[in-house]
Design a protein around this motif. Structure first.
Motif, PDB file in Angstrom:
ATOM      1  N   VAL A  61     -34.633  30.601   8.479  1.00 43.82           N
ATOM      2  CA  VAL A  61     -34.091  29.523   7.643  1.00 43.82           C
ATOM      3  C   VAL A  61     -35.160  29.038   6.670  1.00 43.82           C
ATOM      4  N   LEU A  62     -36.369  28.820   7.161  1.00 45.15           N
ATOM      5  CA  LEU A  62     -37.454  28.345   6.298  1.00 45.15           C
ATOM      6  C   LEU A  62     -37.811  29.368   5.225  1.00 45.15           C
ATOM      7  N   LEU A  63     -37.807  30.652   5.592  1.00 43.47           N
ATOM      8  CA  LEU A  63     -38.105  31.685   4.598  1.00 43.47           C
ATOM      9  C   LEU A  63     -37.007  31.757   3.536  1.00 43.47           C
ATOM     10  N   GLY A  64     -35.767  31.574   3.947  1.00 44.31           N
ATOM     11  CA  GLY A  64     -34.664  31.558   2.989  1.00 44.31           C
ATOM     12  C   GLY A  64     -34.781  30.401   2.011  1.00 44.31           C
ATOM     13  N   TRP A  65     -35.112  29.222   2.535  1.00 39.87           N
ATOM     14  CA  TRP A  65     -35.300  28.056   1.677  1.00 39.87           C
ATOM     15  C   TRP A  65     -36.496  28.265   0.751  1.00 39.87           C
ATOM     16  N   HIS A  66     -37.569  28.864   1.278  1.00 36.84           N
ATOM     17  CA  HIS A  66     -38.765  29.123   0.473  1.00 36.84           C
ATOM     18  C   HIS A  66     -38.421  30.048  -0.692  1.00 36.84           C
ATOM     19  N   GLU A  67     -37.671  31.093  -0.407  1.00 41.85           N
ATOM     20  CA  GLU A  67     -37.291  32.042  -1.453  1.00 41.85           C
ATOM     21  C   GLU A  67     -36.470  31.351  -2.543  1.00 41.85           C
TER      22      GLU A  67
END
Length: 154
Positions: free
Chosen positions: A127-133
């Motif tokens: 989830v955090l990587l998706g938001w970061h992207e």
């Protein structure tokens, strides 16, 4: 006495102190914690109404900075991550575009803090990587640079 054990900065009158790098939060510990708990309740109310953007705006407003507010920092991180986990992947770009630059930078700080605490609470790396992207697509790499150079840690 070994020269490696001497703190040479103690003898330098022009040494730069961490407290000089940014202005400290004028609120005291109890006040910061109280405001954080009130924000957490307001975020829950917004989420119950389905207002993701409102919840994120409340969570990112005046984050706790400085020393002696670790409990408030962790509570705010929990609040922000709960909003991120609830948000649908299709809604992320519209939410991010409606945030101000300061709010985007603060969100990036919380994303990095969440990534730095694996296995903590309900932090999901994907989830955090998706938001970061998505945040990097919307705000650009300048957001990352501003977060990395800002001395105010959340």
């Amino acid at each position: 006495m070994s020269f490696r054990k001497i703190d040479v900065d103690a003898y330098d009158e022009d040494v730069l102190q961490e407290s000089e790098l940014y202005s400290p939060d004028p609120r005291n510990h109890a006040q910061v914690l109280s405001e954080t708990k009130q924000k957490q309740a307001a975020v829950r109310n917004s989420l119950n109404k389905g207002d993701i953007l409102g919840a994120l705006n409340v969570a990112l407003d005046s984050p706790p900075y400085g020393h002696n507010v670790e409990e408030a920092k962790n509570l705010t991180l929990q609040t922000v991550v709960s909003v991120l986990n609830i948000t649908k992947a299709t809604d992320i770009p519209t939410v991010l575009k409606s945030l101000s630059q300061d709010e985007q930078d603060t969100l990036m700080k919380y994303i990095y803090k969440g990534m730095g605490m694996p296995g903590w609470g309900d932090v999901s790396g994907s989830v955090l990587l998706g938001w970061h992207e998505k945040l990097t697509e919307v705000a650009g790499t300048g957001c990352i640079v501003r977060v990395m150079t800002d001395r105010r840690a959340v």
